[in-house]
Design an enzyme around this catalytic site. Structure first.
Site: not given
Lengths: 100, 505
Positions: B155, B80, B179
């Site tokens: 996210s 990420k 997330s």
């Protein structure tokens, strides 16, 4: 109609405090959205908090220190290369004062 | 030839270790897959092909000496973009950091590299990890591989999509309010939020420091455990890092799959079976509860009365911490600078830069946080939210006096259509009801796929549903035990793995 929680002026003031320039259009949008969000979160006032201590963390926090020993730091050139502006091995910032 | 992108991380690690394949071959197969499908999915913001192949070659060389550093040596991973990676673009999904090349590396990615893992690139995400749909990324949304008209969740939506689209066998994400777990559920993979403090936040771009938790995402429970084991452990560079041993999650994953969960006490959290839960999601959840009973677990209903206030507490605490954390983006030391024409003051340049660099969700939360922390409101909002946090933790403690784990649906809905996030932020916030209690209490929680639900909008095939397993602090292994048992039963019933059901890309 719920009591007004946040006004346009307040949104503009908060944005200023946060050093965030906002357009008139954004102020309009945020005022409406923040009001509905605040109306919803205000329900935490219902919670009875007898005997509960507010916690800022979910684990026990203790101050962490390390021995005062000089160690390598980040490479200066590498760090300054990522700055928006640098001069004489330092970060260059716009002028601090509004007036000469 | 076997399609290397369909294999699990543990299979790939074993094949690389035995010389049956090489890390270079495996890495190349994934880079080819990214090349083929990522225009449609948008899971990656940056692909580091050359670096990845160089790391793969180094892993192969180490393996050849018979000194493979871990069972994941040579296995590729998606990272990420919230993780700071030295010399590799890191943006946290924001224009504010576009083009930034960090001069240091996060602890988690350092540990994964030490385990011999190969970073494929940086995965797309909601800007500064704020969002539940990945539509707040400044660089465009991610498509859900099950239906490209749907969001993958957020996210960590890019990480989730990369794993479910076979663009990486495993990924890492960060979970602040759900997330990792929610995008895992919406894309049909496994996602784990470890106990807060067991995976280092050093070099993770901060959103809400008391909640941010790095964690693994994978296509099965065992791979998730392998990555968690590799990334976890005390870090002296993070003052919130726990000096506690991480439980044997890999052992628990193997045990759950092999022996099941006979006698385990499971509590269904009544307060999370709430308004907004789609009937088809509820049906899948009920079927999974039945299955857990069939596996020998004792399932009861449990009430955690303060969980219902989790959304309110979270949307005061997280923006408050964010408004403070994001003050560092001030146009001085790194990132964007706008309006520096020699005429404007530092303060004007700062305000203009922050206006240009932050997207609407970030601005909304900075203003909300500034409000919650301002004089006159701090008692009414922020302090009250901190009290609710204590009460939620007490609810968990009380529940774990009677049961070993708690369960709920991971998300009340299946993946929703792209294009809805910014019109009504409150309705998106309310969807986080199920994941927020474990975030506020810092307890470990996993999402594991349990089945498919009919699409309520009916513009495609059925969509994945996840079940959330919550355990006490530092008992992450219990999540793996239950997750692996459920996974084994499900795979046995459908005669394959869950992602075999996904449409081909």
């Amino acid at each position: 109609m719920a009591e007004e929680k946040i006004s346009r002026e307040e949104v503009a003031h908060l944005a200023h405090l946060a050093r965030l320039e906002v357009t008139d259009e954004e102020i309009d949008t945020f005022a409406v959205q923040l009001e509905s969000i605040l109306e919803n979160v205000a329900k935490i006032a219902e919670v009875s908090d007898a005997g509960a201590t507010p916690s800022s963390h979910n684990v026990t926090m203790t101050n962490v220190t390390r021995p005062d020993v000089v160690t390598a730091s980040l490479d200066r050139d590498e760090v300054l290369a990522q700055a928006p502006a640098a001069e004489q091995d330092r970060f260059r910032v716009p002028r601090i004062l509004d007036e000469e | 030839m076997t399609d290397l992108t369909r294999m699990t991380a543990s299979e790939l690690g074993a094949m690389i270790a035995s010389g049956e394949t090489s890390s270079v071959e495996v890495t190349r197969a994934h880079l080819d897959r990214i090349e083929k499908v990522d225009d449609e999915i948008g899971a990656y913001l940056h692909v580091s092909a050359e670096r990845a192949l160089a790391a793969a070659k180094a892993a192969d060389d180490t393996v050849r000496t018979g000194k493979a550093p871990s069972p994941l040596a040579g296995v590729p991973i998606a990272v990420k973009d919230a993780f700071v990676t030295r010399g590799v673009p890191t943006t946290a999904g924001s224009r504010m950091l576009e083009g930034w090349l960090p001069p240091y590396e996060s602890t988690v990615t350092t540990r994964l590299a030490e385990a011999g893992m190969v970073k494929l690139g940086k995965a797309n995400m909601d800007e500064f990890a704020m969002g539940s749909t990945n539509e707040n990324s400044a660089f465009g949304p991610v498509a859900n591989p099950w239906n490209p008209q749907r969001t993958p969740g957020g996210s960590s939506g890019g990480s989730a999509a990369a794993v479910s689209a076979f663009e990486a066998p495993v990924a890492i994400g960060t979970d602040t309010g759900g997330s990792i777990r929610q995008p895992a559920a919406l894309t049909g993979i496994v996602g784990m939020k470890p106990t807060y403090g067991t995976s280092s936040r050093y070099g993770v771009i901060a959103f809400s420091s008391s909640l941010d938790t790095p964690g693994p995402m994978a296509r099965n429970v065992l791979d998730t455990a392998l990555v968690q084991a590799a990334m976890s452990g005390h870090d002296p560079r993070d003052s919130t890092s726990l000096p506690a041993p991480v439980p044997d999650v890999v052992g628990a994953a193997r045990l759950g799959a092999a022996q099941g969960i006979s006698g385990l006490r499971i509590g269904v959290v009544r307060d999370l079976i709430a308004e907004g839960l789609q009937p088809a999601v509820k049906a899948q959840f009920d079927a999974a509860v039945q299955q857990l009973g069939d596996l020998g677990a004792e399932v009861t209903e449990v009430s955690c009365p303060h969980f219902a206030y989790g959304v309110a507490a979270y949307y005061l605490i997280a923006p408050s911490e964010a408004s403070s954390n994001l003050a560092r983006f001030d146009s001085v030391r790194y990132g964007l600078r706008v309006g520096d024409d020699g005429e404007r003051s530092l303060e004007e340049v700062m305000s203009m830069t922050r206006e240009a660099g932050f997207g609407p969700e970030v601005k909304r939360r900075i203003i909300l946080g500034t409000y919650a922390l301002s004089a006159g409101y701090v008692d009414q909002f922020y302090d009250k939210a901190r009290t609710v946090r204590s009460l939620i933790t007490a609810d968990f403690d009380a529940a774990f006096g009677h049961v070993d784990v708690l369960i709920s649906p991971t998300s009340p809905t299946v993946a929703y259509p792209l294009g809805t996030a910014n019109t009504d932020p409150l309705s998106v916030y309310l969807l986080d009801l199920t994941t927020l209690p474990a975030s506020l209490a810092g307890t470990p929680a996993m999402s594991v796929p349990i089945g498919l639900a009919e699409d309520p909008v009916a513009d495609g095939q059925p969509l994945p549903v996840g079940l959330q397993i919550m355990a006490p602090h530092l008992q992450d292994d219990r999540c793996y035990l239950v997750g692996a048992a459920l996974e084994a039963a499900r795979d046995h019933a459908c005669g394959g793995t869950f992602l075999d059901l996904a449409p081909a890309l």
